[in-house]
Design a protein around this motif. Structure first.
Motif, PDB file in Angstrom:
ATOM      1  N   ARG A   1      54.446  85.815   5.214  1.00 28.06           N
ATOM      2  CA  ARG A   1      54.871  86.053   3.825  1.00 28.06           C
ATOM      3  C   ARG A   1      54.097  87.226   3.220  1.00 28.06           C
ATOM      4  O   ARG A   1      54.681  88.078   2.523  1.00 28.06           O
ATOM      5  N   GLU A   2      52.805  87.277   3.483  1.00 30.30           N
ATOM      6  CA  GLU A   2      51.997  88.376   2.941  1.00 30.30           C
ATOM      7  C   GLU A   2      52.393  89.708   3.564  1.00 30.30           C
ATOM      8  O   GLU A   2      52.360  90.747   2.881  1.00 30.30           O
ATOM      9  N   MET A   3      52.794  89.704   4.832  1.00 28.40           N
ATOM     10  CA  MET A   3      53.272  90.940   5.457  1.00 28.40           C
ATOM     11  C   MET A   3      54.514  91.462   4.748  1.00 28.40           C
ATOM     12  O   MET A   3      54.696  92.674   4.603  1.00 28.40           O
ATOM     13  N   GLY A   4      55.360  90.531   4.305  1.00 23.80           N
ATOM     14  CA  GLY A   4      56.538  90.946   3.551  1.00 23.80           C
ATOM     15  C   GLY A   4      56.155  91.667   2.277  1.00 23.80           C
ATOM     16  O   GLY A   4      56.734  92.721   1.938  1.00 23.80           O
ATOM     17  N   SER A   5      55.157  91.149   1.572  1.00 24.56           N
ATOM     18  CA  SER A   5      54.694  91.793   0.333  1.00 24.56           C
ATOM     19  C   SER A   5      54.048  93.142   0.629  1.00 24.56           C
ATOM     20  O   SER A   5      54.243  94.120  -0.117  1.00 24.56           O
ATOM     21  N   LEU A   6      53.277  93.218   1.701  1.00 30.33           N
ATOM     22  CA  LEU A   6      52.651  94.490   2.092  1.00 30.33           C
ATOM     23  C   LEU A   6      53.714  95.534   2.407  1.00 30.33           C
ATOM     24  O   LEU A   6      53.590  96.707   2.013  1.00 30.33           O
ATOM     25  N   GLY A   7      54.778  95.115   3.102  1.00 31.59           N
ATOM     26  CA  GLY A   7      55.858  96.037   3.447  1.00 31.59           C
ATOM     27  C   GLY A   7      56.582  96.554   2.220  1.00 31.59           C
ATOM     28  O   GLY A   7      56.919  97.743   2.144  1.00 31.59           O
ATOM     29  N   VAL A   8      56.808  95.681   1.245  1.00 30.59           N
ATOM     30  CA  VAL A   8      57.482  96.089   0.004  1.00 30.59           C
ATOM     31  C   VAL A   8      56.643  97.129  -0.741  1.00 30.59           C
ATOM     32  O   VAL A   8      57.164  98.150  -1.226  1.00 30.59           O
TER      33      VAL A   8
END
Length: 208
Positions: A192-199
């Motif tokens: 989930r945190e990787m998704g935020s980092l990607g955004v």
């Protein structure tokens, strides 16, 4: 008269027999207790669990270093995500260190990743996935503004990808227990945190 004379002797034999039976039963009852006291203590963590816990402790510690070296004046969104990651990993480090203490083991492994190489029949040591190099950490320390934001987001994205690889490997190798549950939870939260980092990287026109 013979019957009366033999009665005390019979009573004595019966008493002796009863006493023998009593001490036999008492000895049999106490034997499991004595054996359990002399047996070796139960293993707190098996080799795979201990290896994963030690390596993930070291892995999490570098995530904390990444957050510490991030320019404090960066965008509030980046700073908020960095602090969220630090808070999560700080709690998990506490759990991991608790397990190594219970196992009477060192916080980190002398030979990192041996728990994975053993199962993959590797002949040499494996590199812990996702770790930033010393040069990258030094660059992050001096980076400012948007440069610091992009570098931090990229390094943490790569760091989380490595952590997920380790967590999923532990989840697959272990059959049950709290370490398996923790590994699965780490993989989910870091995904989930990787998704935020990607955004946040996309908003800056950058890619992981």
């Amino acid at each position: 008269m013979r019957v009366i004379a033999d009665r005390p002797r019979a009573l004595g034999v019966a008493a002796a027999l009863a006493a023998a039976v009593f001490f036999f039963v008492l000895g049999a009852a106490s034997r499991p207790l004595l054996a359990s006291e002399e047996s070796a203590p139960a293993t707190v963590l098996n080799s795979t669990e201990l290896g994963f816990v030690q390596d993930m402790t070291a892995h999490h510690q570098q995530a904390m270093i990444l957050v510490q070296r991030l320019d404090p004046t960066v965008d509030a969104g980046v700073r908020a995500l960095a602090e969220q990651i630090a808070d999560t990993q700080r709690v998990e480090i506490g759990t991991l260190l608790g397990w190594t203490q219970l196992a009477g083991a060192a916080p980190t492994a002398t030979t990192p990743m041996s728990w994975m190489t053993a199962h993959h029949h590797s002949t040499g040591p494996a590199t812990m996935p996702g770790l930033a190099t010393r040069a990258e950490l030094d660059t992050l320390t001096t980076a400012r503004g948007s440069e610091a934001e992009i570098l931090f987001l990229r390094l943490m994205y790569h760091h989380h990808a490595g952590g997920i690889t380790m967590a999923r490997a532990a989840d697959a190798l272990l059959t049950e227990g709290p370490v398996k549950q923790a590994a699965r939870s780490m993989a989910q939260s870091q995904s989930r945190e990787m998704g935020s980092l990607g955004v946040l990287l996309e908003l800056r026109g950058a890619r992981p």
